[in-house]
Write a protein that holds these residues in place. Structure first.
Motif, PDB file in Angstrom:
ATOM      1  N   UNK A 211      47.019  47.602  24.199  1.00 24.24           N
ATOM      2  CA  UNK A 211      46.420  46.531  25.001  1.00 24.24           C
ATOM      3  C   UNK A 211      44.928  46.777  25.198  1.00 24.24           C
ATOM      4  N   UNK A 212      44.556  48.012  25.496  1.00 23.40           N
ATOM      5  CA  UNK A 212      43.139  48.348  25.669  1.00 23.40           C
ATOM      6  C   UNK A 212      42.379  48.113  24.368  1.00 23.40           C
ATOM      7  N   UNK A 213      42.951  48.563  23.255  1.00 26.19           N
ATOM      8  CA  UNK A 213      42.300  48.376  21.955  1.00 26.19           C
ATOM      9  C   UNK A 213      42.080  46.898  21.658  1.00 26.19           C
ATOM     10  N   UNK A 214      43.083  46.075  21.939  1.00 26.21           N
ATOM     11  CA  UNK A 214      42.971  44.627  21.708  1.00 26.21           C
ATOM     12  C   UNK A 214      41.867  44.029  22.579  1.00 26.21           C
ATOM     13  N   UNK A 215      41.827  44.437  23.857  1.00 23.15           N
ATOM     14  CA  UNK A 215      40.783  43.931  24.746  1.00 23.15           C
ATOM     15  C   UNK A 215      39.395  44.345  24.273  1.00 23.15           C
ATOM     16  N   UNK A 216      39.245  45.606  23.895  1.00 22.03           N
ATOM     17  CA  UNK A 216      37.942  46.088  23.416  1.00 22.03           C
ATOM     18  C   UNK A 216      37.497  45.323  22.181  1.00 22.03           C
ATOM     19  N   UNK A 217      38.407  45.138  21.251  1.00 24.15           N
ATOM     20  CA  UNK A 217      38.064  44.421  20.019  1.00 24.15           C
ATOM     21  C   UNK A 217      37.651  42.985  20.315  1.00 24.15           C
ATOM     22  N   UNK A 218      38.452  42.303  21.117  1.00 29.76           N
ATOM     23  CA  UNK A 218      38.169  40.897  21.410  1.00 29.76           C
ATOM     24  C   UNK A 218      36.989  40.731  22.344  1.00 29.76           C
ATOM     25  N   UNK A 219      36.838  41.610  23.305  1.00 33.58           N
ATOM     26  CA  UNK A 219      35.700  41.537  24.219  1.00 33.58           C
ATOM     27  C   UNK A 219      34.402  41.724  23.435  1.00 33.58           C
ATOM     28  N   UNK A 220      34.409  42.638  22.497  1.00 31.71           N
ATOM     29  CA  UNK A 220      33.208  42.885  21.697  1.00 31.71           C
ATOM     30  C   UNK A 220      32.930  41.773  20.703  1.00 31.71           C
TER      31      UNK A 220
ATOM     32  N   UNK B  80      55.009  37.241  42.734  1.00 29.30           N
ATOM     33  CA  UNK B  80      53.883  36.424  43.180  1.00 29.30           C
ATOM     34  C   UNK B  80      54.409  35.240  43.967  1.00 29.30           C
ATOM     35  N   UNK B  81      53.638  34.820  44.962  1.00 28.82           N
ATOM     36  CA  UNK B  81      53.915  33.527  45.567  1.00 28.82           C
ATOM     37  C   UNK B  81      53.395  32.459  44.603  1.00 28.82           C
ATOM     38  N   UNK B  82      53.844  31.239  44.766  1.00 34.37           N
ATOM     39  CA  UNK B  82      53.378  30.167  43.886  1.00 34.37           C
ATOM     40  C   UNK B  82      51.868  29.975  44.030  1.00 34.37           C
ATOM     41  N   UNK B  83      51.364  30.040  45.274  1.00 35.56           N
ATOM     42  CA  UNK B  83      49.917  29.889  45.484  1.00 35.56           C
ATOM     43  C   UNK B  83      49.139  30.984  44.764  1.00 35.56           C
ATOM     44  N   UNK B  84      49.655  32.195  44.750  1.00 35.51           N
ATOM     45  CA  UNK B  84      48.989  33.296  44.037  1.00 35.51           C
ATOM     46  C   UNK B  84      48.961  33.003  42.537  1.00 35.51           C
ATOM     47  N   UNK B  85      50.062  32.481  42.025  1.00 34.85           N
ATOM     48  CA  UNK B  85      50.137  32.177  40.591  1.00 34.85           C
ATOM     49  C   UNK B  85      49.100  31.142  40.188  1.00 34.85           C
ATOM     50  N   UNK B  86      48.943  30.127  40.990  1.00 33.60           N
ATOM     51  CA  UNK B  86      47.976  29.088  40.633  1.00 33.60           C
ATOM     52  C   UNK B  86      46.544  29.547  40.898  1.00 33.60           C
ATOM     53  N   UNK B  87      46.329  30.382  41.905  1.00 33.61           N
ATOM     54  CA  UNK B  87      44.990  30.906  42.195  1.00 33.61           C
ATOM     55  C   UNK B  87      44.486  31.776  41.055  1.00 33.61           C
ATOM     56  N   UNK B  88      45.381  32.456  40.362  1.00 31.83           N
ATOM     57  CA  UNK B  88      44.978  33.305  39.239  1.00 31.83           C
ATOM     58  C   UNK B  88      44.283  32.500  38.147  1.00 31.83           C
ATOM     59  N   UNK B  89      44.588  31.238  38.042  1.00 35.27           N
ATOM     60  CA  UNK B  89      43.964  30.397  37.039  1.00 35.27           C
ATOM     61  C   UNK B  89      42.539  29.976  37.378  1.00 35.27           C
ATOM     62  N   UNK B  90      42.114  30.221  38.600  1.00 32.08           N
ATOM     63  CA  UNK B  90      40.792  29.772  39.034  1.00 32.08           C
ATOM     64  C   UNK B  90      39.642  30.625  38.491  1.00 32.08           C
ATOM     65  N   UNK B  91      39.938  31.744  37.858  1.00 35.08           N
ATOM     66  CA  UNK B  91      38.889  32.607  37.312  1.00 35.08           C
ATOM     67  C   UNK B  91      38.658  32.368  35.828  1.00 35.08           C
ATOM     68  N   UNK B  92      39.216  31.321  35.300  1.00 40.32           N
ATOM     69  CA  UNK B  92      39.162  31.097  33.858  1.00 40.32           C
ATOM     70  C   UNK B  92      37.755  31.080  33.280  1.00 40.32           C
ATOM     71  N   UNK B  93      36.786  30.672  34.072  1.00 35.85           N
ATOM     72  CA  UNK B  93      35.425  30.597  33.549  1.00 35.85           C
ATOM     73  C   UNK B  93      34.773  31.970  33.392  1.00 35.85           C
ATOM     74  N   UNK B  94      35.312  33.013  34.015  1.00 34.19           N
ATOM     75  CA  UNK B  94      34.723  34.353  33.894  1.00 34.19           C
ATOM     76  C   UNK B  94      35.635  35.370  33.205  1.00 34.19           C
ATOM     77  N   UNK B  95      36.898  35.014  32.975  1.00 31.77           N
ATOM     78  CA  UNK B  95      37.813  35.936  32.292  1.00 31.77           C
ATOM     79  C   UNK B  95      37.892  35.544  30.823  1.00 31.77           C
ATOM     80  N   UNK B  96      37.500  36.489  29.967  1.00 34.86           N
ATOM     81  CA  UNK B  96      37.536  36.233  28.529  1.00 34.86           C
ATOM     82  C   UNK B  96      38.956  36.407  27.983  1.00 34.86           C
ATOM     83  N   UNK B  97      39.561  37.567  28.260  1.00 35.56           N
ATOM     84  CA  UNK B  97      40.878  37.893  27.706  1.00 35.56           C
ATOM     85  C   UNK B  97      41.724  38.605  28.749  1.00 35.56           C
ATOM     86  N   UNK B  98      43.045  38.421  28.622  1.00 41.20           N
ATOM     87  CA  UNK B  98      44.005  39.111  29.477  1.00 41.20           C
ATOM     88  C   UNK B  98      45.021  39.799  28.574  1.00 41.20           C
ATOM     89  N   UNK B  99      45.236  41.084  28.822  1.00 42.39           N
ATOM     90  CA  UNK B  99      46.300  41.823  28.142  1.00 42.39           C
ATOM     91  C   UNK B  99      47.257  42.303  29.226  1.00 42.39           C
TER      92      UNK B  99
END
Length: 129
Positions: free
Chosen positions: A115-124, A61-80
């Motif tokens: 990872x999928x199982x963890x996301x499903x459990x936490x998303x639900x 990743x470029x540094x700008x890409x790394x910091x841009x990834x944080x801009x979705x925090x209000x819509x991303x519940x969990x990351x695996x």
């Protein structure tokens, strides 16, 4: 399952609120690429959504890409993040450290199904680790 093929990778819609992101081998992910996949996610997923980042290929990743990834925090519940090598795990730890003030609900896995199982459990349940 709906799949979006991009010049730099693909997005698999696993559920109405869970997507898997796979970046192609050797890609240097820049800010414009992050914005492109972010727009697809926001257009096709119910919010809040969760992400499965599948690091089956080596990329950076470029540094700008790394910091841009944080801009979705209000819509991303969990990351695996599924890693298959120590270098992928280390790169993920660096990205997590850069975004540590964003309070990501993120966990690293060695197996995709866990990872999928963890996301499903936490998303639900909408509960964190």
């Amino acid at each position: 399952m709906k799949v979006f093929l991009l010049p730099f990778g693909k997005i698999n819609l696993l559920e109405s609120n869970i997507a898997e992101i796979i970046i192609n081998d050797g890609v240097v992910l820049d800010e414009s690429m992050v914005i492109k996949y972010r727009n697809i996610l926001q257009s096709h997923l119910e919010t809040p959504f969760s992400l499965l980042i599948n690091k089956e290929h080596g990329y950076s990743y470029t540094f700008d890409a790394q910091t841009t990834m944080g801009e979705l925090d209000d819509v991303i519940a969990f990351r695996a993040v599924v890693v298959y090598s120590k270098s992928a795990e280390m790169a993920t730890q660096i990205l997590m450290n850069i975004n540590k003030n964003n309070n990501w609900k993120i966990k690293i896995f060695r197996e995709r199904q866990l990872a999928i199982d963890w996301l499903l459990q936490n998303q639900n349940n909408k509960t964190a680790m």
